[in-house]
Design an enzyme around this catalytic site. Structure first.
Site: not given
Length: 728
Positions: A458, A526
């Site tokens: 990430d 997301d």
């Protein structure tokens, strides 16, 4: 090929041709687009003669040209290929061709390599144009300082620019934000400069992504289009430009390059800058044609995933930071029961990480939460027949971490001090060899100890004031940081060849073909809300094939939008990519678990098609509806999704064409009902749908591809799946 005129070099592949004339001081692109066939002496002479533009009033007294390295010397006053200086001097590049060679490929295409020398800027440059078997043109540039004394060459920019005809009169690119990535925007290709610049240290959630110029009204299946993509994970710029006097014999230009910050690249004697690869793609069948070429290019790579893409469960929206072994083992039990093949333990497993405010940078297992380490969970997952993966954010650091307290100088920031945190974190200076070594060692230790199958990598904030002190001077570090990231990924892959890596950047903030050269999957957003996800993934598939796009089943109420959607709709949208689950299966009802199990079985049945087929999209007047498909390489089978995202004025959709099929053969269209019944906004379905839901509706290909079939009117947030098979 070299034509009968030995200065005319031609690359041809998959219906695309690139023609470069080497006869002048600097080579020129005479044609890029549809293959115009072999170039004999007469054709070469005609192309060259017709490339000389009129001399306009109030213009230079010689015809303007547009070269492969456009400069003001040739009359080009738009964005230059090269900009820089030596202590304020040497600002007018005057390159000249020094050498050129062409190599053809037996598979189609080939490469033209050109070396340019420049006495004014005291540099030597290299330009490499490679046309692959899919018809995608990749261009690499480099520049080297040849001065042995005096100031270094401050490179302010190096861009690849290609000319476009005047029929390319519309532009499409993208903007967006967190959880709304790759939102398309169209506009006329007007006079002036359309410039999109990313100064976030990454492409960003609002990345231009794929800048496309096309003929008026181009769509998924119609129009002639020219696209450019920068395969780079740092700062970048995209340019589409039209001047009233044109670009040589052409109307406009399109291009891209790394966006360099002032002072970021200063070339000393013998030092070289290698620009990121820029990809150009042409199609005469709309945007789907662009996507097909780019997908074929990616799928031809030696490192492209070849094994079936396992169905994933990611723990984030199931447990968030609440890590508990018993709860996670129960989740693993439910996952194994429904058919999950890989579990990824997301954020929250490392020391001090009870929320997002602490721990980034340490990468040591939290002994308070995991007194026996991660081993018991890894063993539980593996004993249930599933692979195991782990989440990291290696490029970031929380001020509340042992690493930040021990090494505050490893934070990427000016000497005057770091600016505001974002998500309560700063950026770790990976270009610092010591910081790099610590992070790589800690990740590698966990990969080795647990024989990790997978890493979710990430990157959750922009790089603001991304400078570091080198030799007592603050210098911009976006490029160095990006190259350090690439190097770390390459080292991990070399040392752990079985390891797969997913790239995530707050979702879809770093989706580019530079990062995808080193990773196996991307997290497109997301946002697991299927309404938003359907739009995001449709446009993500313009560049990236479905097998590289992670798409997960979320909870009934979306974590990011609070919208509630039916299980059947969430499953249908998540099916046509690299599917996964991000919901808490331990609270699912028995009926829901049975439906999810049917979905995982459908995914295993269809993933060979989904992960190898050609993506197609119907051009629809009603933007509240979507009709997308994936057609097998041999055309024998296809899967289509008919979805309604919102209400609209139209009560009927009318006949909708099934793109990508062969009008000369017959097909059987079956409605797949395993995921449940999609709710209709009508009293009775179109008649043909009854047959499709039973034994299948047999229909000539011409009806599907030319006339189309009337679609049912669905309620918002509903979808149908059609399984289409070619009949013998």
């Amino acid at each position: 090929m070299v034509s009968d005129d030995t200065s005319m070099h031609v690359l041809r592949a998959a219906g695309v041709a690139l023609v470069i004339d080497l006869a002048g001081r600097v080579p020129r692109v005479l044609h890029w687009g549809a293959d115009i066939g072999p170039i004999d002496r007469a054709a070469a002479a005609a192309l060259r003669a017709s490339s000389v533009q009129a001399v306009l009033n109030n213009s230079p007294d010689v015809a303007r040209t547009f070269t492969v390295w456009p400069t003001e010397q040739d009359g080009w006053v738009g964005t230059p290929a090269q900009s820089g200086n030596r202590a304020g001097s040497a600002t007018t590049p005057r390159p000249r061709l020094a050498d050129a060679v062409t190599e053809l490929s037996d598979a189609g295409g080939g490469v033209i390599r050109m070396d340019l020398a420049d006495d004014v800027t005291e540099t030597r440059s290299h330009l490499e144009c490679r046309l692959d078997a899919s018809g995608v043109l990749s261009i690499d540039m480099s520049i080297e300082s040849t001065a042995h004394t005096g100031a270094g060459y401050v490179l302010d920019g190096l861009r690849v620019l290609l000319p476009l005809p005047d029929r390319a009169n519309e532009l499409l690119d993208f903007t967006g934000k967190w959880c709304r990535e790759r939102s398309p925007q169209r506009q006329p290709f007007s006079f002036g400069t359309h410039a999109r610049r990313a100064r976030r240290g990454k492409p960003g959630h609002d990345a231009p992504y794929l800048l496309t110029a096309g003929t008026e009204g181009f769509g998924f299946s119609r129009g002639e289009v020219w696209s450019v993509h920068l395969a780079w994970s740092g700062d970048g710029e995209y340019v589409a430009e039209r001047l009233p006097e044109g670009a040589g014999e052409f109307s406009g230009v399109i291009g891209a390059g790394e966006l360099l910050r002032s002072g970021e690249v200063i070339l000393g004697a013998g030092e070289r800058y290698d620009a990121p690869t820029v990809l150009f793609t042409w199609s005469d069948r709309g945007l789907d044609g662009i996507a097909a070429r780019l997908h074929n290019r990616l799928r031809a790579r030696p490192q492209h995933p070849s094994s079936p893409r396992p169905l994933v469960l990611n723990t984030w929206e199931a447990v968030y930071f609440d890590h508990d072994l018993d709860r996670l083992v129960e989740l693993a039990d439910r996952a194994a029961e429904v058919g999950v093949e890989r579990i990824v333990l997301d954020d929250g497993w490392f020391r001090g990480r009870r929320d997002a405010s602490a721990g980034l940078g340490d990468w040591l297992v939290d002994e308070q939460i995991w007194p026996d380490g991660l081993g018991p969970l890894v063993d539980a997952v593996r004993s249930r027949g599933m692979q195991f993966g782990l989440w990291f954010e290696p490029e970031m650091i929380n001020p509340d971490s042992d690493l930040a307290r021990e090494h505050p100088d490893w934070v990427l920031a000016p000497r005057s001090g770091a600016g505001a945190t974002s998500r309560q974190q700063q950026v770790l200076d990976l270009a610092n060899p010591d910081a790099y070594a610590v992070v790589l060692e800690r990740i590698s230790a966990l990969v080795t100890k647990h024989d990790l199958d997978y890493i979710k990598w990430d990157h959750n904030r922009d790089l603001m004031e991304p400078v570091a002190t080198r030799d007592g001077v603050d210098r911009p570090q976006v490029r160095a940081q990006t190259l350090a990231l690439y190097r770390m990924l390459d080292e991990l892959r070399t040392n752990h060849p079985r390891l797969e890596i997913e790239t995530c950047s707050g979702g879809g903030g770093r989706v580019d073909l530079g990062i995808l050269e080193r990773t196996d999957r991307l997290w497109a957003s997301d946002c697991n809300d299927p309404v938003e996800r359907a739009r995001i993934e449709r446009w993500t598939r313009m560049l990236v094939p479905p097998e590289l796009i992670g798409s997960h089943l979320g909870a009934q109420q979306s974590h990011t939008t609070l919208r509630e959607t039916d299980l059947s709709f969430r499953l249908a949208i998540a099916l046509t990519a690299h599917a996964g689950i991000e919901a808490d299966l331990t609270v699912a009802t028995p009926e829901e678990l049975r439906t999810i199990t049917a979905w995982t079985a459908m995914y295993r049945e269809l993933r060979g098609l989904i992960h190898s087929g050609e993506v197609v999209n119907a051009d629809l007047a009603d933007e509240a509806t979507m009709f997308t498909g994936i057609v097998a390489p041999d055309g024998a089978r296809a899967l289509y999704t008919w979805a309604r995202l919102a209400t609209s004025d139209a009560g009927q959709s009318g006949r909708v064409v099934f793109p990508g099929l062969d009008q000369r053969v017959r097909y059987r269209v079956r409605l797949r009902t395993e995921l449940g019944v999609a709710q209709r906004h009508e009293g009775v379905d179109p008649v043909w749908l009854d047959s499709a839901a039973e034994s299948g509706f047999e229909v000539p290909g011409a009806v599907l591809t030319i006339a189309g079939l009337p679609m049912p009117t669905l309620n918002p947030q509903q979808a149908l799946l059609f399984d289409v098979e070619r009949l013998a």
